[in-house]
Write an enzyme that holds these catalytic residues in place. Structure first.
Site, PDB file in Angstrom:
ATOM      1  N   LYS A 160      12.887  36.300 -38.466  1.00  0.00           N
ATOM      2  CA  LYS A 160      11.787  35.325 -38.500  1.00  0.00           C
ATOM      3  C   LYS A 160      10.493  36.098 -38.708  1.00  0.00           C
ATOM      4  O   LYS A 160       9.917  36.631 -37.772  1.00  0.00           O
ATOM      5  CB  LYS A 160      11.761  34.571 -37.171  1.00  0.00           C
ATOM      6  CG  LYS A 160      11.220  33.163 -37.204  1.00  0.00           C
ATOM      7  CD  LYS A 160       9.826  33.012 -37.758  1.00  0.00           C
ATOM      8  CE  LYS A 160       8.738  33.051 -36.718  1.00  0.00           C
ATOM      9  NZ  LYS A 160       7.405  33.149 -37.319  1.00  0.00           N
ATOM     10  N   GLU A 220      -6.061  43.546 -25.129  1.00  0.00           N
ATOM     11  CA  GLU A 220      -5.816  44.027 -26.496  1.00  0.00           C
ATOM     12  C   GLU A 220      -6.628  43.178 -27.481  1.00  0.00           C
ATOM     13  O   GLU A 220      -6.442  41.966 -27.566  1.00  0.00           O
ATOM     14  CB  GLU A 220      -4.324  43.926 -26.823  1.00  0.00           C
ATOM     15  CG  GLU A 220      -3.971  44.548 -28.155  1.00  0.00           C
ATOM     16  CD  GLU A 220      -2.506  44.358 -28.534  1.00  0.00           C
ATOM     17  OE1 GLU A 220      -1.981  43.261 -28.330  1.00  0.00           O
ATOM     18  OE2 GLU A 220      -1.913  45.322 -29.032  1.00  0.00           O
ATOM     19  N   CYS A 223      -0.155  48.360 -33.022  1.00  0.00           N
ATOM     20  CA  CYS A 223       0.125  48.226 -31.582  1.00  0.00           C
ATOM     21  C   CYS A 223      -0.262  49.484 -30.816  1.00  0.00           C
ATOM     22  O   CYS A 223      -0.665  49.414 -29.663  1.00  0.00           O
ATOM     23  CB  CYS A 223       1.590  47.877 -31.373  1.00  0.00           C
ATOM     24  SG  CYS A 223       2.660  48.918 -32.349  1.00  0.00           S
ATOM     25  N   GLU A 238       9.051  44.679 -27.970  1.00  0.00           N
ATOM     26  CA  GLU A 238       8.074  45.699 -28.389  1.00  0.00           C
ATOM     27  C   GLU A 238       6.730  44.991 -28.414  1.00  0.00           C
ATOM     28  O   GLU A 238       6.433  44.254 -29.361  1.00  0.00           O
ATOM     29  CB  GLU A 238       8.397  46.195 -29.806  1.00  0.00           C
ATOM     30  CG  GLU A 238       9.744  46.829 -29.977  1.00  0.00           C
ATOM     31  CD  GLU A 238       9.769  48.259 -29.498  1.00  0.00           C
ATOM     32  OE1 GLU A 238       8.694  48.876 -29.400  1.00  0.00           O
ATOM     33  OE2 GLU A 238      10.863  48.740 -29.200  1.00  0.00           O
TER      34      GLU A 238
HETATM   35  P1  NAD Z   1       2.595  37.050 -31.961  1.00  0.00           P
HETATM   36  O1  NAD Z   1       3.226  37.299 -30.653  1.00  0.00           O
HETATM   37  O2  NAD Z   1       1.580  35.990 -32.074  1.00  0.00           O
HETATM   38  O3  NAD Z   1       3.705  36.686 -33.052  1.00  0.00           O
HETATM   39  C1  NAD Z   1       4.809  37.539 -33.307  1.00  0.00           C
HETATM   40  C2  NAD Z   1       5.952  36.708 -33.852  1.00  0.00           C
HETATM   41  O4  NAD Z   1       6.381  35.803 -32.833  1.00  0.00           O
HETATM   42  C3  NAD Z   1       5.586  35.843 -35.061  1.00  0.00           C
HETATM   43  O5  NAD Z   1       6.669  35.832 -35.965  1.00  0.00           O
HETATM   44  C4  NAD Z   1       5.395  34.470 -34.440  1.00  0.00           C
HETATM   45  O6  NAD Z   1       5.613  33.422 -35.346  1.00  0.00           O
HETATM   46  C5  NAD Z   1       6.456  34.484 -33.360  1.00  0.00           C
HETATM   47  N1  NAD Z   1       6.263  33.544 -32.252  1.00  0.00           N
HETATM   48  C6  NAD Z   1       5.099  33.056 -31.760  1.00  0.00           C
HETATM   49  N2  NAD Z   1       5.344  32.218 -30.723  1.00  0.00           N
HETATM   50  C7  NAD Z   1       6.690  32.183 -30.555  1.00  0.00           C
HETATM   51  C8  NAD Z   1       7.565  31.527 -29.636  1.00  0.00           C
HETATM   52  N3  NAD Z   1       7.102  30.719 -28.682  1.00  0.00           N
HETATM   53  N4  NAD Z   1       8.889  31.747 -29.738  1.00  0.00           N
HETATM   54  C9  NAD Z   1       9.387  32.576 -30.681  1.00  0.00           C
HETATM   55  N5  NAD Z   1       8.616  33.217 -31.585  1.00  0.00           N
HETATM   56  C10 NAD Z   1       7.284  33.033 -31.515  1.00  0.00           C
HETATM   57  O7  NAD Z   1       2.032  38.450 -32.446  1.00  0.00           O
HETATM   58  P2  NAD Z   1       1.174  38.743 -33.756  1.00  0.00           P
HETATM   59  O8  NAD Z   1      -0.201  38.222 -33.533  1.00  0.00           O
HETATM   60  O9  NAD Z   1       1.935  38.301 -34.964  1.00  0.00           O
HETATM   61  O10 NAD Z   1       1.190  40.347 -33.769  1.00  0.00           O
HETATM   62  C11 NAD Z   1       0.292  41.121 -33.064  1.00  0.00           C
HETATM   63  C12 NAD Z   1       0.909  41.630 -31.774  1.00  0.00           C
HETATM   64  O11 NAD Z   1       2.093  42.364 -32.038  1.00  0.00           O
HETATM   65  C13 NAD Z   1      -0.006  42.589 -31.049  1.00  0.00           C
HETATM   66  O12 NAD Z   1      -0.002  42.296 -29.678  1.00  0.00           O
HETATM   67  C14 NAD Z   1       0.641  43.946 -31.296  1.00  0.00           C
HETATM   68  O13 NAD Z   1       0.314  44.914 -30.348  1.00  0.00           O
HETATM   69  C15 NAD Z   1       2.073  43.600 -31.298  1.00  0.00           C
HETATM   70  N6  NAD Z   1       2.887  44.626 -31.980  1.00  0.00           N
HETATM   71  C16 NAD Z   1       3.670  45.463 -31.221  1.00  0.00           C
HETATM   72  C17 NAD Z   1       4.421  46.467 -31.835  1.00  0.00           C
HETATM   73  C18 NAD Z   1       5.297  47.402 -31.031  1.00  0.00           C
HETATM   74  O14 NAD Z   1       6.176  48.024 -31.609  1.00  0.00           O
HETATM   75  N7  NAD Z   1       5.108  47.537 -29.736  1.00  0.00           N
HETATM   76  C19 NAD Z   1       4.378  46.622 -33.226  1.00  0.00           C
HETATM   77  C20 NAD Z   1       3.568  45.750 -33.960  1.00  0.00           C
HETATM   78  C21 NAD Z   1       2.824  44.758 -33.317  1.00  0.00           C
END
Ligand code: NAD
Length: 499
Positions: free
Chosen positions: A195, A401, A304, A270
């Protein structure tokens, strides 16, 4: 028919990218076919550097989730991939790597188009992805079990088996990189439903197609487009999904862990970070300043592991801030396709608002705005590199963050203070230490509660090296041999061999 509506000559795309996009449907990939949503619903694809709608992607609903999970379930249960000989899996994964290499320009262009990441950065992501696919391509024939020491009247062996159907839910800040996770899941014999984030639907479709071309059977890799609230949540809750591998924000991570609980599903998370880079007075300051700066400005702070808290020993505070500001003032902001540009846009209008809001909070909290602090231009979603100095670690800008080009500089006096401040956060993804004292470096890595500690460097990654967080930055590991533990489960076999 293509999902891209803008005249492609607006962008300096590689000719292969133009060719691919002329007929690309940015849909779901289900049972080997690229398809629109059953409902016909779509969502816009926005180019962050202009804010313009460049096309549309399928927006999935419950019917699409049902179809994709059923497809992945069937593919896993009938063993069409799982039961292939290990060396045959390796051959096909190596073929996948070759195909990704052949499409490297296309991947890097489409990550610029929907994520707004700099072309030089997406080139780096594609290379890191290729490394990950190559790394996992070597694993299928090396996965083995154990034979414990037991009495002679029994034989016991512990075998390692794939977990089943893995739901991969991923963010927008490195869309192509998800292919590394797919390769890891496949190396272990699993099926997957990916997804992608709704902002970046493009790369996953091409990946799904290349997996098929590489000989990964239809149904083993499926892609579901749509929002987190509809498609993501339905995927996590679906009884046909055995485990969730999630990368994204801490808030969504909490929701996913709770949603997986009723069926006791495996979850690896993650999540985000608020990583500290600690600069001691004995550090080599020129390198420390340049690296520390780019550890926050890289991908416009949307990484991240961004080292967004820079902890500086008080005696060098002013000098280091000036050095970082000097590096940062010279940054060129502009189109992510322009190789001369250092800082591209952030991903969306929503992200721009979030960053603007945090700068206002920092000003209200009394931090000193040393550089930037404003939107850059009025087209697209650009934000100036922003430095707050004299930040206290209990301020919201130091604890939350921001995920944008905002650096918090926090002074400290002693080594002990530095470690206490660095650990005083709910996150624990990574940390950096800048020092010329090797004994201090050793004290630091032991003291710091983080999944990765970099010493005199920052943000190095390698496919063979595990990566992941502690505390609320998540649990589970990507990359390296440790990642296989998330994707395999053990089965114990007892056999009576004598009476
Ligand atoms: P997000 O949590 O908003 O979304 C991530 C994914 O989750 C998207 O595909 C989104 O559609 C999906 N999602 C949202 N709500 C959901 C739900 N209720 N159930 C299932 N799926 C759902 O994050 P973002 O804004 O897309 O990305 C930024 C974040 O990702 C930052 O916090 C960043 O630090 C983190 N990140 C972490 C790593 C790591 O390896 N630790 C790597 C990259 C990004």
């Amino acid at each position: 028919m293509s999902s891209i509506t803008t005249d492609l000559t607006d962008f300096p795309l590689a000719s292969e990218t133009q060719k691919y996009l002329e007929s690309a449907l940015i849909g779901h990939v289900i049972e080997g076919d690229v398809v629109a949503s059953r409902s016909g619903e779509t969502m816009p694809i926005i180019h962050p550097a202009t804010g313009a709608e460049i096309g549309w992607a399928a927006a999935g609903g419950p019917d699409d989730v049902e179809q994709a999970v059923t497809s992945a379930r069937r593919a896993f249960d009938d063993g069409r991939w799982r039961d292939l000989a290990p060396l045959e899996k390796e051959r096909r994964l190596r073929r996948l790597s070759e195909l990704v290499a052949e499409h490297a320009d296309v991947f890097s262009d489409i990550d610029v188009l929907d994520a707004g990441l700099l072309k030089v950065y997406t080139g780096f992501i594609v290379q890191a992805t290729l490394d990950a696919v190559d790394y996992y391509a070597g694993w299928p024939s090396k996965i083995s079990g154990t034979i414990p020491a037991v009495p002679n009247d029994v034989a016991v062996y512990v075998v390692r088996e794939p977990v089943g159907v893995i739901g991969l839910v991923v963010p927008w800040n490195g869309p192509t990189f998800v292919l590394g996770f797919i390769a890891a899941a496949l190396a272990c014999g699993n099926s997957v439903v990916v997804k992608p984030a709704e902002q970046t639907p493009m790369a996953a479709v091409l990946m799904g197609q290349l997996c098929l071309e590489a000989g990964i059977p239809p149904g083993v890799v499926n892609v579901l487009q749509g929002t987190g609230e509809t498609v993501g949540a339905a995927l996590v809750a679906h009884p046909g999904v055995d485990a969730i591998a999630f990368t994204g924000s801490i808030e969504t991570g909490r929701r996913i862990q709770a949603a997986a609980a009723p069926r006791v599903k495996r979850v690896s998370l993650e999540l985000g970070g608020k990583s500290a880079q600690i600069v001691f007075a004995d550090a080599e300051l020129e390198t420390a300043a340049a690296t520390a700066a780019m550890a926050v400005w890289g991908a416009s702070g949307q990484v991240c592991t961004a080292g967004s808290r820079v902890l500086v020993q008080r005696s060098i505070h002013d000098e280091l801030v000036e050095r970082i500001a000097a590096v940062s003032r010279g940054l060129r902001i502009g189109s992510p396709f322009d190789p001369a540009v250092d800082l591209g846009p952030v991903v969306s209008a929503q992200q721009l608002d979030r960053i603007t809001g945090y700068v206002a909070i920092g000003n209200d909290e009394g931090a000193a705005l040393t550089l930037g602090g404003r939107r850059h231009g009025d087209v697209g979603y650009f934000f100036e590199p922003t430095i707050f100095s004299d930040v206290r670690n209990d301020m919201r800008i130091a604890q939350e963050e921001i995920f944008g080009p905002v650096m918090c500089v926090i002074p400290f006096d002693t080594e002990e203070d530095a470690f206490t401040i660095a650990n005083d956060t709910e996150y624990g993804l990574s940390a950096g230490v800048w020092t010329s004292d090797v004994t201090r470096a050793h004290r630091a890595y032991r003291a710091l509660r983080a999944g990765t500690v970099w010493v005199n460097t920052y943000q190095e990654v390698n496919a063979a090296v595990p990566y992941g967080g502690v505390k609320q930055s998540g649990h589970g590991r990507a990359l390296g041999a440790a990642s296989l533990d998330e994707l395999l489960q053990t089965k114990t076999v007892w056999m009576k061999v004598s009476r």
